[in-house]
Design a protein around this motif. Structure first.
Motif, short mmCIF file in Angstrom:
data_model
loop_
_atom_site.label_atom_id
_atom_site.label_comp_id
_atom_site.label_asym_id
_atom_site.label_seq_id
_atom_site.Cartn_x
_atom_site.Cartn_y
_atom_site.Cartn_z
N THR A 1 0.83 -1.20 0.00
CA THR A 1 0.00 0.00 0.00
C THR A 1 0.87 1.26 0.00
N LEU A 2 0.23 2.41 -0.15
CA LEU A 2 0.95 3.69 -0.17
C LEU A 2 0.80 4.47 1.13
N LYS A 3 0.41 3.78 2.19
CA LYS A 3 0.22 4.46 3.47
C LYS A 3 1.50 5.13 3.95
N GLN A 4 2.61 4.37 3.87
CA GLN A 4 3.89 4.95 4.31
C GLN A 4 4.32 6.10 3.40
N HIS A 5 4.01 6.00 2.12
CA HIS A 5 4.39 7.05 1.19
C HIS A 5 3.70 8.37 1.55
N ALA A 6 2.43 8.28 1.94
CA ALA A 6 1.69 9.49 2.33
C ALA A 6 2.36 10.15 3.53
N HIS A 7 2.75 9.33 4.49
CA HIS A 7 3.41 9.86 5.69
C HIS A 7 4.75 10.50 5.32
N ALA A 8 5.50 9.84 4.44
CA ALA A 8 6.81 10.36 4.04
C ALA A 8 6.68 11.68 3.29
N ILE A 9 5.71 11.75 2.36
CA ILE A 9 5.51 12.99 1.61
C ILE A 9 5.08 14.12 2.55
N SER A 10 4.23 13.79 3.51
CA SER A 10 3.81 14.79 4.50
C SER A 10 5.00 15.40 5.21
N ASN A 11 5.94 14.55 5.63
CA ASN A 11 7.13 15.04 6.32
C ASN A 11 8.00 15.89 5.42
N ILE A 12 8.09 15.51 4.16
CA ILE A 12 8.96 16.24 3.22
C ILE A 12 8.42 17.63 2.92
#
Length: 409
Positions: free
Chosen positions: A74-85
């Motif tokens: 899934t892209l759940k972690q990707h959403a979190h990473a983009i949020s931080n960036i």
């Protein structure tokens, strides 16, 4: 050479809903399942942030790996990473076009960002469909009525004709994002100034892309020399009649590349004087690097090109006026087997010619070696950049150009 496609400078996004296709496909730890690298998310953060700051409702479309792979998730972690960036919340939606997903999109406010689920969970994303079939797919038909524009920033998948890349371009005004715009302007600019000798350095483990590009470059007379490394070199050595032993032949077969041996034979018959093969190879023996001539390989894994090959290749690289490189020379992550990749990268950096490096592992290696400033252009997409340079039409670029013509912007 002028290529007309729309960019983000051509539109007002205030209050508009934008479907934004990015490529944030990232390495995943096979044990923990955690993302190991955020390079691609950092890359696309410029486009994401700009759209949000300009008042768009940003709906991100992306994929992670492909069915059957261990990192297909899934892209759940990707959403979190983009949020931080980007320093702003990116809401993860665990579906693509369900009623819940459509409801979230319909209720977005200006500047808000959501990331929909892995596009490759949808069965019609990857099959080879016609443009009309892609435009009529369930995903496109469900999502496009809610959007005003489609922004394609996924240069790394520009050479793939997939539903999320092509389908939306048929039904919405389609715009190049900042990554796509930079890549196309840089690569077309270098292409217009390509000088001889033109040297391709093709390796890595994705042999199909490299061999297809090699074939096109040679047939269109765009390459003076092709230096083979990695799995590409192994396939060509087998095609030439070298006995790489059962282990390495099985590796080629297990990766699904056995049919490319015949393709390599045909290319060698026509362009033997332009295709250079390793004269020696580095073998993993007792967990150490041991080099053997290419015609005396033991039944052990090949992990790198050998020292004599490196010197032979460096000579061609340093004499080149235009250089295109894609894929590492071997298993450079393992201590002792980084020699080929690093020495060739250093030679490319030392060259006075135009130099382009494809994305993926080779680009990461170049950045780790602090060579970014010494190479003309490090692309975010290996297959896409090399295909474009070799003269192939990229489906995503064609779709952008046709959209600009169709909508008369």
């Amino acid at each position: 050479m002028k290529y007309n496609f729309d960019t983000m400078d051509d539109f007002d996004f205030e209050g508009k809903t934008v479907l934004l296709r990015v490529d944030v496909n990232s390495p995943v730890d096979p044990l923990s399942g955690e993302l190991l690298d955020d390079t691609r998310m950092v890359l696309h953060s410029t486009t994401i942030s700009e759209l949000s700051e300009r008042g768009a409702k940003v709906v991100i479309l992306a994929h992670q790996s492909r069915p059957g792979k261990s990192d297909f998730t899934t892209l759940k972690q990707h959403a979190h990473a983009i949020s931080n960036i980007i320093g702003k919340e990116v809401q993860y939606v665990d579906s693509i076009f369900s009623s819940a997903a459509l409801n979230v999109i319909s209720n977005m406010v200006n500047g808000e960002i959501v990331l929909l689920e892995n596009l490759r969970f949808f069965s019609e994303e990857m099959p080879k469909l016609s443009a009309e079939e892609q435009a009529n797919s369930i995903m496109v038909q469900r999502l496009y009525p809610l959007a005003d524009y489609f922004v394609n920033d996924a240069f790394a998948t520009a050479h793939r004709s997939q539903t999320s890349i092509i389908g939306f371009s048929q039904v919405l005004p389609s715009i190049a994002g900042r990554v796509m715009e930079l890549e196309l302007n840089s690569l077309f600019g270098i292409l217009d100034n390509a000088q001889e000798p033109r040297v391709y350095v093709l390796g890595g483990i994705k042999a199909d892309d490299s061999i297809n590009v090699m074939a096109n470059a040679l047939k269109s007379n765009q390459a003076d020399y092709v230096l083979t490394t990695g799995l590409v070199a192994n396939i060509f050595l087998v095609a030439k009649g070298y006995n790489l032993q059962e282990y390495n032949l099985n590796f080629i077969k297990d990766r699904g590349y056995e049919n490319f041996i015949d393709v390599a034979k045909e290319l060698l018959e026509q362009y033997d004087d332009k295709i250079l093969l390793p004269v020696d190879l580095a073998i993993l023996e007792d967990d150490s690097r041991v080099e053997y001539p290419s015609d005396k390989i033991p039944n052990l894994p090949i992990y790198d090109i050998g020292s004599k090959t490196i010197e032979m290749y460096k000579e061609k690289i340093l004499a080149a006026k235009t250089l295109f490189a894609n894929g590492p020379a071997g298993v450079f992550e393992k201590e002792g087997f980084n020699l080929g990749t690093e020495d060739l990268l250093n030679a490319i950096a030392e060259s006075n010619g135009f130099s382009i490096i494809g994305g993926g592992h080779l680009a990461a290696a170049a950045s780790t070696m602090d060579l970014d400033d010494d190479i003309t252009h490090i692309s975010s997409g290996g297959g896409a950049s090399i295909n474009l340079i070799a003269g192939e039409e990229l489906p995503a670029v064609k779709a952008l150009i046709e959209s600009a013509k169709r909508n008369n912007y």
